[in-house]
Design a protein around this motif. Structure first.
Motif, PDB file in Angstrom:
ATOM      1  N   UNK A  20       0.916  -1.116   0.043  1.00 21.31           N
ATOM      2  CA  UNK A  20       0.034  -0.003   0.005  1.00 21.31           C
ATOM      3  C   UNK A  20       0.993   1.199   0.062  1.00 21.31           C
ATOM      4  N   UNK A  21       2.034   1.255   0.613  1.00 18.68           N
ATOM      5  CA  UNK A  21       2.848   2.285   0.804  1.00 18.68           C
ATOM      6  C   UNK A  21       4.386   2.105   0.271  1.00 18.68           C
ATOM      7  N   UNK A  22       4.956   3.175   0.073  1.00 19.42           N
ATOM      8  CA  UNK A  22       6.438   3.136  -0.509  1.00 19.42           C
ATOM      9  C   UNK A  22       7.235   2.373   0.631  1.00 19.42           C
ATOM     10  N   UNK A  23       7.092   2.880   1.898  1.00 21.50           N
ATOM     11  CA  UNK A  23       7.592   2.374   3.142  1.00 21.50           C
ATOM     12  C   UNK A  23       7.632   0.920   3.308  1.00 21.50           C
ATOM     13  N   UNK A  24       6.172   0.120   3.036  1.00 24.66           N
ATOM     14  CA  UNK A  24       6.161  -0.763   3.309  1.00 24.66           C
ATOM     15  C   UNK A  24       7.019  -1.927   2.177  1.00 24.66           C
ATOM     16  N   UNK A  25       6.983  -1.272   1.019  1.00 25.21           N
ATOM     17  CA  UNK A  25       7.578  -2.135  -0.040  1.00 25.21           C
ATOM     18  C   UNK A  25       9.256  -1.887   0.221  1.00 25.21           C
ATOM     19  N   UNK A  26       9.671  -0.696   0.383  1.00 26.51           N
ATOM     20  CA  UNK A  26      10.854  -0.829   0.541  1.00 26.51           C
ATOM     21  C   UNK A  26      11.477  -1.771   2.081  1.00 26.51           C
ATOM     22  N   UNK A  27      10.555  -1.572   3.250  1.00 26.79           N
ATOM     23  CA  UNK A  27      10.984  -2.233   4.413  1.00 26.79           C
ATOM     24  C   UNK A  27      10.855  -3.783   3.966  1.00 26.79           C
ATOM     25  N   UNK A  54       5.296  10.282  -8.850  1.00 29.57           N
ATOM     26  CA  UNK A  54       4.957  11.156  -7.729  1.00 29.57           C
ATOM     27  C   UNK A  54       4.880  10.753  -6.185  1.00 29.57           C
ATOM     28  N   UNK A  55       4.349   9.485  -6.372  1.00 29.74           N
ATOM     29  CA  UNK A  55       4.238   8.674  -5.082  1.00 29.74           C
ATOM     30  C   UNK A  55       5.401   8.364  -4.411  1.00 29.74           C
ATOM     31  N   UNK A  56       6.500   8.076  -5.231  1.00 28.54           N
ATOM     32  CA  UNK A  56       7.414   7.437  -4.620  1.00 28.54           C
ATOM     33  C   UNK A  56       8.430   9.026  -3.998  1.00 28.54           C
ATOM     34  N   UNK A  57       8.476   9.973  -4.859  1.00 33.56           N
ATOM     35  CA  UNK A  57       9.182  11.189  -4.383  1.00 33.56           C
ATOM     36  C   UNK A  57       8.623  11.856  -3.278  1.00 33.56           C
ATOM     37  N   UNK A  58       7.167  11.618  -3.031  1.00 32.97           N
ATOM     38  CA  UNK A  58       6.455  12.279  -1.864  1.00 32.97           C
ATOM     39  C   UNK A  58       6.994  11.401  -0.599  1.00 32.97           C
ATOM     40  N   UNK A  59       6.973  10.103  -0.793  1.00 29.37           N
ATOM     41  CA  UNK A  59       7.688   9.122   0.365  1.00 29.37           C
ATOM     42  C   UNK A  59       9.078   9.793   0.823  1.00 29.37           C
ATOM     43  N   UNK A  60       9.981  10.237  -0.165  1.00 31.33           N
ATOM     44  CA  UNK A  60      11.136  10.764  -0.047  1.00 31.33           C
ATOM     45  C   UNK A  60      11.147  11.987   0.735  1.00 31.33           C
ATOM     46  N   UNK A  72      27.764  -2.817  -0.309  1.00 29.25           N
ATOM     47  CA  UNK A  72      28.313  -3.164  -1.385  1.00 29.25           C
ATOM     48  C   UNK A  72      28.674  -1.733  -2.005  1.00 29.25           C
ATOM     49  N   UNK A  73      28.794  -0.459  -1.505  1.00 32.42           N
ATOM     50  CA  UNK A  73      29.108   0.552  -1.955  1.00 32.42           C
ATOM     51  C   UNK A  73      28.322   0.870  -3.186  1.00 32.42           C
ATOM     52  N   UNK A  74      26.887   0.475  -3.174  1.00 30.36           N
ATOM     53  CA  UNK A  74      25.943   0.930  -4.181  1.00 30.36           C
ATOM     54  C   UNK A  74      24.871   1.600  -3.498  1.00 30.36           C
ATOM     55  N   UNK A  75      24.356   2.490  -4.403  1.00 34.46           N
ATOM     56  CA  UNK A  75      22.913   3.200  -3.690  1.00 34.46           C
ATOM     57  C   UNK A  75      21.820   2.295  -3.734  1.00 34.46           C
ATOM     58  N   UNK A  76      21.137   2.235  -2.610  1.00 37.13           N
ATOM     59  CA  UNK A  76      19.905   1.593  -2.477  1.00 37.13           C
ATOM     60  C   UNK A  76      18.933   2.525  -1.881  1.00 37.13           C
ATOM     61  N   UNK A  77      17.463   2.187  -2.083  1.00 34.23           N
ATOM     62  CA  UNK A  77      16.551   2.814  -1.117  1.00 34.23           C
ATOM     63  C   UNK A  77      16.672   1.911   0.171  1.00 34.23           C
ATOM     64  N   UNK A  78      16.334   2.582   1.117  1.00 36.89           N
ATOM     65  CA  UNK A  78      16.146   2.031   2.619  1.00 36.89           C
ATOM     66  C   UNK A  78      14.833   2.943   3.416  1.00 36.89           C
ATOM     67  N   UNK A  79      14.424   2.147   4.436  1.00 32.93           N
ATOM     68  CA  UNK A  79      13.514   3.003   5.074  1.00 32.93           C
ATOM     69  C   UNK A  79      14.176   3.758   5.913  1.00 32.93           C
ATOM     70  N   UNK A  80      13.454   4.862   6.498  1.00 28.29           N
ATOM     71  CA  UNK A  80      14.336   5.753   7.655  1.00 28.29           C
ATOM     72  C   UNK A  80      14.561   4.958   8.856  1.00 28.29           C
TER      73      UNK A  80
END
Length: 346
Positions: A20-27, A54-60, A72-80
């Motif tokens: 339902x949310x970006x944080x749920x997906x990333x978490x 826009x949904x993703x950017x709003x969560x950021x 691994x020295x690579x960019x990832x999305x993580x939750x706060x």
């Protein structure tokens, strides 16, 4: 269709229940590879019940998720909530591996300390800087960012828990102080942190091998095995670790996945989804957007954007049936809706 593919599609949430949310997906994943920003947004979006860029950017912007260098020295999305403990767990390993490159770039401890002081002064008080602005601040302090020195300084300070990537400013990413951007987050260290990382990986990526987890996390095989044996709610059978939490009877169908999608990049062995004969043109399943048909890579795709239109160009490696063609058109329309453009398929 193998049982392994069907189960991975379900645990990866490409079939079955969506988030339902970006944080749920990333978490759910723990960390989602995100060095290509727009590709990573689409990776999240198609695992959600309803989402646009826009949904993703709003969560950021709301500081629910962020991009940083946790593994691994690579960019990832993580939750706060996960940003600190994952980075603190993995950073010492990344810093050791990067020491030689830092020596080659002339980034000694004194230079990195000066860089930290410079950027802390520039950012304290809730400020953010684009990469060019951060580089300009370093240059004013007589710290060269020539070559790759600039990005290595920023990455090092992120691994030290000083910086993080904050909300974009227009099309430019910005950097902020982690302690100001996310003042509080979960605390987890040592074996409990290893166990949680392993549990999160298997729950969201399984069935997977110890070597797969080592590849994804950056742990060595001994560390990976130790972490997996510590984790609760997972078990090993026939060489694969599984968690019995996600199943789906939904047909696998067709998916247009971005480059670096977790479905491909998170496994050392991709033979289950990519035929040996197709590795070169499929760019090993990682370095190009991929077409999935029944869970296997059957081609690549790209996009051409012009105004409010986006053309999805398919490169299918074999003949497909009329029902699959219709499913590809539906998948392309889903992508068009995500990016807010009318789509055509070529």
């Amino acid at each position: 269709m193998t049982a392994l593919i069907r189960q991975r599609l379900a645990t990866q949430r490409l079939i079955g229940d969506r988030f339902a949310t970006v944080a749920e997906a990333v978490g759910w994943f723990g960390a989602v590879q995100a060095q290509d920003y727009h590709a990573a947004m689409w990776a999240l979006g198609q695992r959600m019940t309803s989402a646009t860029e826009a949904t993703i950017e709003q969560a950021i912007a709301a500081r629910e998720v962020l991009r940083t260098w946790p593994m691994r020295g690579t960019l990832h999305f993580v939750t706060a909530d996960d940003a600190r403990w994952i980075t603190q767990l993995m950073a010492p390993r990344i810093l050791r591996r990067g020491a030689r490159r830092h020596r080659e770039l002339g980034l000694d401890a004194k230079t990195l300390t000066r860089s930290r002081s410079c950027l802390e002064r520039a950012l304290t008080g809730g400020s953010s800087l684009t990469r060019p602005e951060a580089y300009a601040a370093l240059e004013r302090a007589k710290i060269s960012v020539a070559g790759q020195r600039g990005i290595h300084i920023l990455g090092h300070l992120a691994l030290r828990g000083v910086l993080c990537i904050a909300a974009p400013r227009g099309k430019q990413q910005t950097f902020a102080l982690l302690d100001e951007w996310i003042p509080r987050s979960r605390e987890l260290t040592g074996d409990p942190a290893l166990a949680e990382l392993a549990r999160r990986y298997v729950t969201s990526h399984g069935p997977a091998t110890t070597a797969d987890f080592a590849w994804w996390s950056g742990l060595n095989l001994t560390e990976a095995r130790h972490a997996l044996t510590l984790a609760t709610g997972i078990e090993e059978a026939e060489g694969h670790w599984r968690a019995a939490t996600v199943t789906s009877r939904r047909a696998p169908g067709v998916h247009l996945l971005p480059m670096y999608d977790e479905y491909a990049v998170a496994y050392r062995d991709r033979s289950a989804i990519l035929a040996t004969a197709d590795r070169a043109r499929g760019k090993n399943g990682i370095f190009a957007p991929i077409v999935l048909i029944d869970g296997r890579i059957a081609g690549t795709w790209g996009r051409v954007t012009k105004g409010t239109q986006v053309t999805v160009k398919l490169d299918l490696w074999r003949h497909v049936t009329a029902p699959v063609e219709r499913a590809l058109a539906v998948a392309a329309r889903s992508y068009g809706a995500f990016v807010g453009r009318t789509v055509t398929v070529a």
